[in-house]
Write a protein that holds these residues in place. Structure first.
Motif, PDB file in Angstrom:
ATOM      1  N   PRO A  18       6.615  14.869  38.398  1.00 18.50           N
ATOM      2  CA  PRO A  18       7.047  15.417  39.689  1.00 18.50           C
ATOM      3  C   PRO A  18       6.190  16.583  40.147  1.00 18.50           C
ATOM      4  O   PRO A  18       5.790  17.436  39.355  1.00 18.50           O
ATOM      5  CB  PRO A  18       8.483  15.853  39.422  1.00 18.50           C
ATOM      6  N   CYS A  19       5.901  16.575  41.432  1.00 20.69           N
ATOM      7  CA  CYS A  19       5.209  17.689  42.059  1.00 20.69           C
ATOM      8  C   CYS A  19       5.978  18.061  43.322  1.00 20.69           C
ATOM      9  O   CYS A  19       6.894  17.354  43.739  1.00 20.69           O
ATOM     10  CB  CYS A  19       3.764  17.338  42.391  1.00 20.69           C
ATOM     11  N   GLY A  20       5.633  19.174  43.900  1.00 20.42           N
ATOM     12  CA  GLY A  20       6.334  19.619  45.093  1.00 20.42           C
ATOM     13  C   GLY A  20       5.381  20.179  46.122  1.00 20.42           C
ATOM     14  O   GLY A  20       4.162  20.228  45.913  1.00 20.42           O
ATOM     15  N   ILE A  21       5.952  20.590  47.230  1.00 18.63           N
ATOM     16  CA  ILE A  21       5.177  21.252  48.275  1.00 18.63           C
ATOM     17  C   ILE A  21       6.055  22.337  48.885  1.00 18.63           C
ATOM     18  O   ILE A  21       7.263  22.143  49.061  1.00 18.63           O
ATOM     19  CB  ILE A  21       4.692  20.248  49.346  1.00 18.63           C
ATOM     20  N   VAL A  22       5.454  23.483  49.141  1.00 15.52           N
ATOM     21  CA  VAL A  22       6.186  24.569  49.779  1.00 15.52           C
ATOM     22  C   VAL A  22       6.077  24.416  51.285  1.00 15.52           C
ATOM     23  O   VAL A  22       5.018  24.072  51.818  1.00 15.52           O
ATOM     24  CB  VAL A  22       5.666  25.948  49.321  1.00 15.52           C
ATOM     25  N   SER A  23       7.174  24.634  51.966  1.00 17.68           N
ATOM     26  CA  SER A  23       7.207  24.603  53.420  1.00 17.68           C
ATOM     27  C   SER A  23       7.370  26.032  53.923  1.00 17.68           C
ATOM     28  O   SER A  23       8.404  26.665  53.695  1.00 17.68           O
ATOM     29  CB  SER A  23       8.372  23.735  53.908  1.00 17.68           C
ATOM     30  N   VAL A  24       6.346  26.533  54.586  1.00 18.26           N
ATOM     31  CA  VAL A  24       6.349  27.897  55.106  1.00 18.26           C
ATOM     32  C   VAL A  24       6.985  27.878  56.495  1.00 18.26           C
ATOM     33  O   VAL A  24       6.447  27.272  57.424  1.00 18.26           O
ATOM     34  CB  VAL A  24       4.922  28.474  55.168  1.00 18.26           C
ATOM     35  N   CYS A  25       8.126  28.533  56.610  1.00 25.99           N
ATOM     36  CA  CYS A  25       8.891  28.538  57.862  1.00 25.99           C
ATOM     37  C   CYS A  25       8.828  29.933  58.469  1.00 25.99           C
ATOM     38  O   CYS A  25       9.749  30.748  58.290  1.00 25.99           O
ATOM     39  CB  CYS A  25      10.332  28.114  57.609  1.00 25.99           C
ATOM     40  N   SER A  26       7.744  30.219  59.142  1.00 29.04           N
ATOM     41  CA  SER A  26       7.556  31.536  59.741  1.00 29.04           C
ATOM     42  C   SER A  26       6.541  31.429  60.864  1.00 29.04           C
ATOM     43  O   SER A  26       5.615  30.619  60.801  1.00 29.04           O
ATOM     44  CB  SER A  26       7.049  32.549  58.702  1.00 29.04           C
ATOM     45  N   ALA A  27       6.743  32.253  61.882  1.00 30.83           N
ATOM     46  CA  ALA A  27       5.783  32.345  62.975  1.00 30.83           C
ATOM     47  C   ALA A  27       5.061  33.686  62.963  1.00 30.83           C
ATOM     48  O   ALA A  27       4.363  34.017  63.926  1.00 30.83           O
ATOM     49  CB  ALA A  27       6.489  32.133  64.320  1.00 30.83           C
ATOM     50  N   HIS A  28       5.217  34.469  61.896  1.00 32.61           N
ATOM     51  CA  HIS A  28       4.546  35.765  61.833  1.00 32.61           C
ATOM     52  C   HIS A  28       3.077  35.555  61.474  1.00 32.61           C
ATOM     53  O   HIS A  28       2.769  34.909  60.466  1.00 32.61           O
ATOM     54  CB  HIS A  28       5.207  36.668  60.806  1.00 32.61           C
ATOM     55  N   PRO A  29       2.155  36.076  62.261  1.00 31.73           N
ATOM     56  CA  PRO A  29       0.731  35.803  62.003  1.00 31.73           C
ATOM     57  C   PRO A  29       0.247  36.274  60.643  1.00 31.73           C
ATOM     58  O   PRO A  29      -0.603  35.613  60.032  1.00 31.73           O
ATOM     59  CB  PRO A  29       0.016  36.537  63.150  1.00 31.73           C
ATOM     60  N   LEU A  30       0.761  37.401  60.146  1.00 34.18           N
ATOM     61  CA  LEU A  30       0.319  37.878  58.837  1.00 34.18           C
ATOM     62  C   LEU A  30       0.849  36.985  57.719  1.00 34.18           C
ATOM     63  O   LEU A  30       0.164  36.766  56.715  1.00 34.18           O
ATOM     64  CB  LEU A  30       0.770  39.323  58.622  1.00 34.18           C
ATOM     65  N   VAL A  31       2.067  36.470  57.873  1.00 33.38           N
ATOM     66  CA  VAL A  31       2.605  35.532  56.885  1.00 33.38           C
ATOM     67  C   VAL A  31       1.789  34.247  56.884  1.00 33.38           C
ATOM     68  O   VAL A  31       1.435  33.718  55.817  1.00 33.38           O
ATOM     69  CB  VAL A  31       4.091  35.239  57.177  1.00 33.38           C
ATOM     70  N   ILE A  32       1.481  33.731  58.053  1.00 39.10           N
ATOM     71  CA  ILE A  32       0.685  32.505  58.135  1.00 39.10           C
ATOM     72  C   ILE A  32      -0.704  32.733  57.554  1.00 39.10           C
ATOM     73  O   ILE A  32      -1.235  31.887  56.820  1.00 39.10           O
ATOM     74  CB  ILE A  32       0.624  32.013  59.586  1.00 39.10           C
ATOM     75  N   GLU A  33      -1.304  33.870  57.844  1.00 42.12           N
ATOM     76  CA  GLU A  33      -2.618  34.177  57.268  1.00 42.12           C
ATOM     77  C   GLU A  33      -2.543  34.218  55.748  1.00 42.12           C
ATOM     78  O   GLU A  33      -3.404  33.645  55.051  1.00 42.12           O
ATOM     79  CB  GLU A  33      -3.121  35.520  57.798  1.00 42.12           C
ATOM     80  N   ALA A  34      -1.529  34.888  55.214  1.00 40.82           N
ATOM     81  CA  ALA A  34      -1.380  34.968  53.763  1.00 40.82           C
ATOM     82  C   ALA A  34      -1.198  33.580  53.156  1.00 40.82           C
ATOM     83  O   ALA A  34      -1.778  33.266  52.103  1.00 40.82           O
ATOM     84  CB  ALA A  34      -0.187  35.865  53.406  1.00 40.82           C
ATOM     85  N   ALA A  35      -0.408  32.740  53.816  1.00 39.25           N
ATOM     86  CA  ALA A  35      -0.170  31.390  53.309  1.00 39.25           C
ATOM     87  C   ALA A  35      -1.443  30.554  53.325  1.00 39.25           C
ATOM     88  O   ALA A  35      -1.717  29.787  52.386  1.00 39.25           O
ATOM     89  CB  ALA A  35       0.925  30.717  54.131  1.00 39.25           C
ATOM     90  N   LEU A  36      -2.228  30.681  54.372  1.00 43.86           N
ATOM     91  CA  LEU A  36      -3.493  29.953  54.457  1.00 43.86           C
ATOM     92  C   LEU A  36      -4.469  30.409  53.380  1.00 43.86           C
ATOM     93  O   LEU A  36      -5.141  29.586  52.742  1.00 43.86           O
ATOM     94  CB  LEU A  36      -4.098  30.137  55.846  1.00 43.86           C
ATOM     95  N   LEU A  37      -4.542  31.713  53.158  1.00 40.88           N
ATOM     96  CA  LEU A  37      -5.439  32.233  52.125  1.00 40.88           C
ATOM     97  C   LEU A  37      -5.015  31.757  50.743  1.00 40.88           C
ATOM     98  O   LEU A  37      -5.855  31.418  49.904  1.00 40.88           O
ATOM     99  CB  LEU A  37      -5.470  33.756  52.179  1.00 40.88           C
ATOM    100  N   GLN A  38      -3.693  31.712  50.497  1.00 40.01           N
ATOM    101  CA  GLN A  38      -3.219  31.266  49.198  1.00 40.01           C
ATOM    102  C   GLN A  38      -3.501  29.783  48.995  1.00 40.01           C
ATOM    103  O   GLN A  38      -3.933  29.356  47.922  1.00 40.01           O
ATOM    104  CB  GLN A  38      -1.727  31.554  49.043  1.00 40.01           C
ATOM    105  N   ALA A  39      -3.263  28.969  50.028  1.00 39.17           N
ATOM    106  CA  ALA A  39      -3.554  27.538  49.929  1.00 39.17           C
ATOM    107  C   ALA A  39      -5.056  27.301  49.753  1.00 39.17           C
ATOM    108  O   ALA A  39      -5.470  26.362  49.056  1.00 39.17           O
ATOM    109  CB  ALA A  39      -3.036  26.815  51.161  1.00 39.17           C
ATOM    110  N   LEU A  40      -5.863  28.147  50.373  1.00 35.76           N
ATOM    111  CA  LEU A  40      -7.317  28.024  50.224  1.00 35.76           C
ATOM    112  C   LEU A  40      -7.711  28.250  48.769  1.00 35.76           C
ATOM    113  O   LEU A  40      -8.509  27.484  48.200  1.00 35.76           O
ATOM    114  CB  LEU A  40      -8.004  29.039  51.135  1.00 35.76           C
ATOM    115  N   ASP A  41      -7.145  29.277  48.153  1.00 34.15           N
ATOM    116  CA  ASP A  41      -7.438  29.546  46.745  1.00 34.15           C
ATOM    117  C   ASP A  41      -6.885  28.460  45.833  1.00 34.15           C
ATOM    118  O   ASP A  41      -7.505  28.103  44.824  1.00 34.15           O
ATOM    119  CB  ASP A  41      -6.840  30.897  46.337  1.00 34.15           C
ATOM    120  N   ASP A  42      -5.718  27.932  46.172  1.00 37.09           N
ATOM    121  CA  ASP A  42      -5.094  26.894  45.343  1.00 37.09           C
ATOM    122  C   ASP A  42      -5.743  25.528  45.530  1.00 37.09           C
ATOM    123  O   ASP A  42      -5.523  24.620  44.724  1.00 37.09           O
ATOM    124  CB  ASP A  42      -3.602  26.779  45.682  1.00 37.09           C
ATOM    125  N   GLY A  43      -6.508  25.365  46.612  1.00 37.60           N
ATOM    126  CA  GLY A  43      -7.127  24.074  46.895  1.00 37.60           C
ATOM    127  C   GLY A  43      -6.132  23.020  47.339  1.00 37.60           C
ATOM    128  O   GLY A  43      -6.328  21.827  47.079  1.00 37.60           O
TER     129      GLY A  43
END
Length: 439
Positions: A18-43
């Motif tokens: 089993p694997c999963g996926i996180v669903s980011v539920c936010s419209a805050h630009p800094l939260v979205i930026e942080a999520a994108l940077l983390q996904a970039l590092d995680d590949g």
């Protein structure tokens, strides 16, 4: 063609990895930026979802239509170098809720237009939620009518973008924004109830896209027994959800979607994924972390710049946010009970994080911008990081992160997402419990 990052969820469970996926539920630009940077590092891909009240054809409370929110997310992705084709856009609770004060036909017509707009804008994960009564109807509808209306919404999406979307059904979720009552009696969804929801939706979808849309139903929303209130968190108890998790075996090709997983310990997130809750939604937990970091940086600023040329009565960031919330109480007043002092504490520090609705206000944006400008790129002393942002102190000492204000802000949000990323990684059958604990 549906997104493989979503369609592999059920296949991985069937393969006992089993694997999963996180669903980011936010419209805050800094939260979205942080999520994108983390996904970039995680590949990995990044799933970002908007709700029907947040984003719709009338603008929602963000002022953005589905296409505008898409472009907003893509703009941040471009800025941080995250490929657009790894962004997965989703719509949450898509249905008549924003217009439930209208008669059912009028409310559903607007909901159908909304989901068509989401589909046309490229959103590929659509949660169908038509469970609420409209106009003079009862607050909660019978399963058969809910399923019938969900099928209508799916048909509207299919007309707009045939064969594109995967669908999420089911609506047994915690109260949006957190529970208003004690959490000691929280019960997981009964297995019989989830199987009944599955059956009634399968019948309703029989004629949607010639029956093909039903084959793209990816997940069903249930209550696994997780929730957060103002000051408490109900932590996942696997033993209480045994019958629920076993019911997945009777629904081939599906996984569960878990809402309100905010503030769960990392071990609980890992167990949720292992038990079939492959989609983990998080929102307030991210903006709660953001607020913690902003308040910590504001305290650091007060120490570093006590003689900053500003009017003596200019308020600090918490004071500015307090004034905003008192001036427009509609986002917190019906959620936060108690005395005036108790409400004041909840406005800033509740797990429900109703303060998140106020960060887009011009005064809040200006205050945050001014704070970051004052701190700039000058290194913040490690001693002050230890005092006000202690979870980051060790990494600052080791040189793993730079002690700059904006970096510390982004890293605080990324820390929440790191736990989700580790929890969502595939777990092979040979992985021992001790190995999982160290992962």
């Amino acid at each position: 063609m549906t997104n493989p990052a979503l369609t592999r969820l059920a296949a991985s469970r069937a393969a006992h990895a089993p694997c999963g996926i996180v669903s980011v539920c936010s419209a805050h630009p800094l939260v979205i930026e942080a999520a994108l940077l983390q996904a970039l590092d995680d590949g990995t891909e990044l799933l970002i979802e908007a709700t029907c009240n947040q984003v719709n054809q009338e603008g929602g409370y963000t002022g953005m239509t589905p296409s505008a929110f898409r472009d907003f997310v893509y703009g941040i992705a471009d800025a941080v170098g995250f490929p657009r084709d790894r962004v997965i856009l989703g719509g949450d609770h898509l249905g008549p809720n924003p217009w439930k004060h209208l008669p059912a036909d009028a409310a559903m017509a607007r909901a159908e237009q909304m989901i068509a707009d989401y589909a046309a804008a490229g959103y590929v994960k659509l949660h169908l939620d038509a469970s609420m009564g409209c106009g003079p109807e009862p607050a909660a509808l019978a399963d058969a009518l809910t399923a019938e209306r969900a099928a209508r919404l799916a048909a509207a999406a299919e007309r707009s973008a045939p064969g594109q979307a995967v669908y999420i059904i089911g609506t047994e979720v915690p109260t949006p924004g957190g529970a208003l009552e004690a959490l000691d009696h929280l019960q997981p969804t009964e297995a019989g109830a989830v199987l009944a929801t599955y059956a009634v939706h399968e019948a309703a979808f029989r004629n949607v896209a010639g029956g093909e849309a039903w084959r793209r139903v990816l997940a069903i929303v249930v209550q696994p027994g997780v929730e957060f209130g103002h000051e408490d968190v109900a932590v996942y108890a696997p033993d209480r959800a045994l019958a629920l998790t076993a019911s997945l075996d009777a629904m081939p090709g599906l996984v569960f979607e878990a809402h309100s997983t905010d503030y769960q310990p990392e071990a609980s997130l890992q167990r949720l994924v292992r038990d079939g809750f492959a989609i983990l939604k998080v929102g307030p937990g991210l903006t709660f972390a953001l607020r913690e970091a902003l308040y910590g940086l504001d305290a650091i600023d007060a120490i570093l710049h006590p003689g900053h040329p500003r009017l003596p009565d200019t308020p600090r960031l918490p004071d500015i946010m307090e004034a905003l919330m008192l001036a427009e109480p509609k986002y917190w007043q019906s959620h936060y009970p108690g005395t005036a002092d108790e409400q004041r504490v909840l406005r800033h520090y509740s797990y429900s994080d109703r303060i998140r609705y106020y960060w887009p206000a011009p005064a809040a944006r200006a205050a945050v911008s001014a704070l970051l400008d004052r701190l700039g790129d000058a290194p913040i002393p490690a001693t002050l990081v230890s005092q006000h942002l202690p979870r980051l102190h060790e990494r600052v000492m080791l040189g793993a992160i730079r002690p700059h204000a904006r970096t510390l802000l982004i890293e605080t949000v990324r820390d929440v997402l790191r736990a989700y990323g580790r929890a969502c990684r595939p777990r092979r059958p040979s992985t021992s419990a001790s190995q999982e604990a160290q992962a």
